[in-house]
Write a protein that holds these residues in place. Structure first.
Motif, PDB file in Angstrom:
ATOM      1  N   TYR A   1       4.037   7.975  -0.758  1.00 26.89           N
ATOM      2  CA  TYR A   1       5.119   7.012  -0.920  1.00 26.89           C
ATOM      3  C   TYR A   1       4.503   5.651  -1.232  1.00 26.89           C
ATOM      4  O   TYR A   1       3.612   5.186  -0.516  1.00 26.89           O
ATOM      5  N   PHE A   2       4.976   5.017  -2.305  1.00 28.58           N
ATOM      6  CA  PHE A   2       4.453   3.724  -2.743  1.00 28.58           C
ATOM      7  C   PHE A   2       5.418   2.636  -2.269  1.00 28.58           C
ATOM      8  O   PHE A   2       6.566   2.589  -2.689  1.00 28.58           O
TER       9      PHE A   2
ATOM     10  N   SER B   1       8.634   4.589  -4.731  1.00 30.39           N
ATOM     11  CA  SER B   1       8.704   5.925  -5.319  1.00 30.39           C
ATOM     12  C   SER B   1       8.001   6.926  -4.426  1.00 30.39           C
ATOM     13  O   SER B   1       7.045   6.594  -3.723  1.00 30.39           O
ATOM     14  N   LEU B   2       8.478   8.165  -4.471  1.00 30.49           N
ATOM     15  CA  LEU B   2       7.850   9.264  -3.753  1.00 30.49           C
ATOM     16  C   LEU B   2       7.244  10.190  -4.794  1.00 30.49           C
ATOM     17  O   LEU B   2       7.939  10.679  -5.688  1.00 30.49           O
TER      18      LEU B   2
ATOM     19  N   GLY C   1       1.075  -2.609  -6.205  1.00 29.39           N
ATOM     20  CA  GLY C   1       0.626  -3.311  -7.410  1.00 29.39           C
ATOM     21  C   GLY C   1       1.281  -2.853  -8.694  1.00 29.39           C
ATOM     22  O   GLY C   1       1.620  -3.661  -9.557  1.00 29.39           O
ATOM     23  N   THR C   2       1.469  -1.559  -8.863  1.00 28.55           N
ATOM     24  CA  THR C   2       2.130  -1.026 -10.054  1.00 28.55           C
ATOM     25  C   THR C   2       3.642  -1.051  -9.825  1.00 28.55           C
ATOM     26  O   THR C   2       4.175  -0.263  -9.032  1.00 28.55           O
ATOM     27  N   VAL C   3       4.323  -1.943 -10.535  1.00 25.86           N
ATOM     28  CA  VAL C   3       5.749  -2.177 -10.289  1.00 25.86           C
ATOM     29  C   VAL C   3       6.572  -0.914 -10.454  1.00 25.86           C
ATOM     30  O   VAL C   3       7.487  -0.637  -9.662  1.00 25.86           O
TER      31      VAL C   3
ATOM     32  N   ASN D   1       0.822  -1.208   0.000  1.00 23.60           N
ATOM     33  CA  ASN D   1       0.000   0.000   0.000  1.00 23.60           C
ATOM     34  C   ASN D   1       0.861   1.264   0.000  1.00 23.60           C
ATOM     35  O   ASN D   1       2.059   1.203  -0.254  1.00 23.60           O
ATOM     36  N   THR D   2       0.223   2.399   0.264  1.00 28.12           N
ATOM     37  CA  THR D   2       0.911   3.682   0.233  1.00 28.12           C
ATOM     38  C   THR D   2       0.869   4.367   1.598  1.00 28.12           C
ATOM     39  O   THR D   2       0.031   4.053   2.440  1.00 28.12           O
TER      40      THR D   2
END
Length: 206
Positions: free
Chosen positions: A149-150, A162-163, A155-157, A128-129
């Protein structure tokens, strides 16, 4: 059974003619400590703490208190060390007793007391984020900007670790990926570049 106007031993508990149950220490001439009024409201008289113990007469584990300045304080431990307070203006102070050093436009939540290191952690699941949203009642509704922040199993590679910075609603303006590469105002791939900037007419870096 206590009826209206009843008095028990040493007048430590009374029910007055208005139906209020009052608890004193010693005799009724001493300070009133607690009251249950005729509407069922429970009043703790100022300067008395509401305490939690594991056993009657045992060690204090936590307590709550309110002072004459309308501050509500929360304590932990047998020494009743203050950990948090909600002041009379509704500000929440964690680890401190004053917000005087904070800017008035950002003092609703104050963390730390100018001693050692302090911080804030958002603990989310790996898929999650973790997010901070900025909202108002304007054009974009509840979300006018955000920082997200992921996490590592999202789910999305391409978004993992990533921020992402967004403004004017849900519009992505900048992305820092897991390799430290930066994209600004573009959806282009990183390729081998450390910095990718999408420039409209007259755009650029200064």
């Amino acid at each position: 059974v206590l009826n209206s106007g009843s008095v028990v031993s040493q007048s430590t508990v009374t029910i007055d003619n208005a139906g209020n149950l009052k608890i004193f220490t010693g005799t009724s001439s001493e300070a009133e400590r607690m009251r249950i009024d005729s509407s069922g409201n429970v009043d703790l008289i100022q300067s008395n703490h509401l305490r939690w113990k594991h056993a009657a007469g045992g060690t204090i584990r936590a307590s709550i208190d309110a002072d004459s300045s309308d501050n509500l304080m929360f304590y932990t431990g047998s020494s009743e060390t203050e950990r948090m307070r909600i002041d009379s203006s509704g500000r929440v102070l964690i680890g401190d007793t004053s917000s005087s050093f904070a800017d008035a436009s950002g003092d609703d939540l104050v963390i730390g007391n100018n001693s050692g290191s302090h911080g804030l952690t958002i603990h989310s699941a790996a898929a999650n984020t973790s997010s901070i949203f900025f909202g108002n009642d304007g054009t974009n509704g509840n979300i006018d900007g955000s920082v997200q922040y992921f996490h590592e199993s999202f789910g999305t590679v391409a978004l993992r670790r990533s921020l992402v910075f967004k403004t004017a609603g849900d519009n992505t303006r900048m992305v820092i990926n897991s390799s430290g590469n930066v994209k600004i105002k573009t959806t282009s791939d990183y390729y081998a570049n450390d910095l990718v900037v999408g420039c409209a007419d007259n755009g650029g870096i200064t």
